[in-house]
Design a protein around this motif. Sequence first.
Motif, short mmCIF file in Angstrom:
data_model
loop_
_atom_site.label_atom_id
_atom_site.label_comp_id
_atom_site.label_asym_id
_atom_site.label_seq_id
_atom_site.Cartn_x
_atom_site.Cartn_y
_atom_site.Cartn_z
N THR A 318 37.33 42.94 38.03
CA THR A 318 37.56 42.20 38.50
C THR A 318 36.47 42.27 40.00
OG1 THR A 318 40.33 41.50 38.82
CG2 THR A 318 38.31 40.63 40.47
N VAL A 320 34.51 40.13 43.62
CA VAL A 320 34.77 39.28 44.73
C VAL A 320 33.66 39.29 45.27
CG1 VAL A 320 36.14 39.34 46.88
CG2 VAL A 320 36.95 40.60 43.78
N ARG A 425 38.33 34.09 49.47
CA ARG A 425 37.64 35.03 48.64
C ARG A 425 37.71 33.96 46.83
NH1 ARG A 425 36.83 36.07 52.81
NH2 ARG A 425 37.64 38.35 54.54
N ALA A 427 36.63 35.05 43.07
CA ALA A 427 35.91 36.11 42.11
C ALA A 427 36.15 35.91 40.78
CB ALA A 427 37.74 36.52 42.41
#
Length: 815
Positions: A318, A320, A425, A427
Amino acid sequence: MAEDLSHVMPDIEPAVKTDPAPNITVCATAFSHVPNPDAEVAPATNLSSPSQLTMALFYMPETVQFILDQAKTSPPQGLSAAEIDELRDYSQNAAHVKTIPRIYFGTRTHKQVSQLVDELRRKTPYRLRSAVLGSRTQTCINRKVKKSGSVDEECRKLVDDSLCAPHRAYRKLLAHQKLQREGDLEIWDLEDIESLGKETHACPYFAARELASSANLVFCPYNYILDPGVRASAGVELEGNVVILDEAHNVENAARDSGSLELTDEQLNVIAIECRMMVDRGTLANEHQAVETLTTTLFNWLRGSDHPYEYLEFDSQTAVWPRSEESLDALLERIMLSPRFVSRLRSAYSVIEGYIKDVRSRKERLRREEDYQVVWKPNEEEEEEEEEEEEDTRHLSAGSMRLLEQLLRVLGHLAPDSPFRQDYRVACIRKSKFQPAQADEAAGAKRRPRKRRKIASDLPASECVNVLAFWALNPGVVFSEIAAQARTIVLTSGTLSPLDSYASELQVKFSSTLEASHVISSQRFRALTVECGSSGELLEGKYKNVDLLTFQDDVGHAIADIVARSPDGMLVFVPSYSLLAKLMARWQVTGCLSAIEVFKRVFVEPQGGSKDEFDRLLTTYRDSLAKNRPPGRQPALRGAIMFAVYRGKVSEGIDFSDYFCRTVVNIGIPYPAFKDVKVVLKRQYNDDRSVPDRNNPGQGVLLNGSKWYDIQAFRAINQALGRCLRHKMDWGAIIMLESRFAQRWNVERLSKWVRQYMSVYRTFNEAKLDLDAFYRARIQEDIDAGIDESIVNEILPACDSLDLSPSATVTADNS
């Protein structure tokens, strides 16, 4: 006026003044009535007992005004001067009232909704117009649709094309006698209306929505209230109405999820393909081209290989934003989600949405013409026009429009002028399509060797799914909108404490709070903690300890000892499915599982699986307890035990009253996964918001990340604790096989009704006398009710004949 007008406007309450600001009440107890202290009754002297005529006419303002105008010259025929005065008082003092507030009662699952409806139907004499909202998947009776891959999509398609016979007949349900006042189903649940729909071949889904539009009380799962998209689609109107959220300890997470969005590359590709087809056909080419350009750009970006992945897990990775080398604004500009392009996308969406509404309107008009049997024989020219009109009715699928609507809503929160801009956020996630192996074979079934999953970075594109995620870290993003619209919000749960943290997370101020004790007398339950196992080692279910065989064996010995003493049903909760599988495998080897099975049939909560499969498991568990059970409350000599996971299907929303659960055993403390990306981000976010912001003094202060993390674990424990105590006359024992509950600060985080009565024992041997005495006293009460006395002597000391010592059961070293 003696005429009965109850059929015109039944169950109407006196008018109340609408508050300018919502009144939010929190109840840390299952059922409480907390009146709104600001609610005022209109001050007319005769409002205490208005006539039925007045109450009925009050909701017909034009008629009332006509009567009052006539009364200025001469009293209208059939009305007395007193009745005219009463109408005048109501008109003057309640002119500001728009309507009687509707109550939306939300809870976590449809199973819990069913329990609420049952409470209203069986335990109260009050009757009012009620309705239940459910999904198409739950209520559809069209066999073709139910067999399709997506019930929602297939339903919308058939309804749009007027090809669903149950939908065309759904109005038959609205007038069905059973659903009317004093009918057999005056208070109904989804199962009731589904059965009635099958009987009448009429659609329960659309009938339920129609009934909800005129109901005084509407039951529904959380997402119908919290999710703005679902709320609009279901016709839920919060403005000026009352919202009650039961099991409200879930609201925080549910609100964050409702404010978030995750789009896969496959979903983006489907939207792009649909838009390309519309462009090729020349239908709103500019608008569909704009949407196609965006979705294609996002699709290509997601599948790119240059993402700065920072959170690396075995089957996912991931990246971010915002991050030190690139701001969120820079990212949005790079992937065509800047404010300028979002404005263009919003305009395109609005035009496309209007076109689809027009198409559906034309289809509805044609359907009505068919219903009125307007039939003609078209000539060749008319056939061509008909084919052309049929082609013109094509449009983007409902699923694609729903995703675009959700995307635009989230992007609105990311706009430069949005107060929630810092609460998100973004991602980019790359993960394997393969799901982790299920742990539902943990009950001793033969286990097949599992293929080791590859690291996501090593997988080819065909074996990966790429996700664009917009994660809301502040539940206030969603909840603030609800608080601004609703007249009153009541949040109830047995596990809301600590209330100050709950208020800070939702970013609201509670005008009333209540933390009550349990309705059950302290004599009817026993709460105890066991610090050490039979080996003498601390029972500390931390991550570093749970793989030790000593820990697994000590827990197994304690449970086998408890099982032999505990009557009827028993629940055991562990922090994770992986630990549950390890324990089952170990106890199979050592003989602990066999010792448990001497007294109770073993059930294990499955990880994943369908709702029907879980319902069958639950039914089998209950049947095993009820089978061969004499009349009365005699404890079962054998019983059953269910091993489950905190936050799982068993831990909440299931009623294990009476003999279905007499003992709850808790192992460990279920902290959220420490390295989970969302958990890491949420902790960082709370740390940043835990101190006042000088640049934004109106922004609320949150608990720091560590405190938030702790609270998530103890809320899960508190929810599991209440499984065995469901009503005033119920009874049961709560046993913590965890040394950390010998520490007072951990006990203080438990629900009020538990922490006051927690007893701590060094070993289970020391706790046996207390537990035996408790079971004997409760069973004696059953005997006093007419049960055979031999039960007391047979059920408690049976474990004394078992050899559960480490030397007798442990056959492998601790390696």
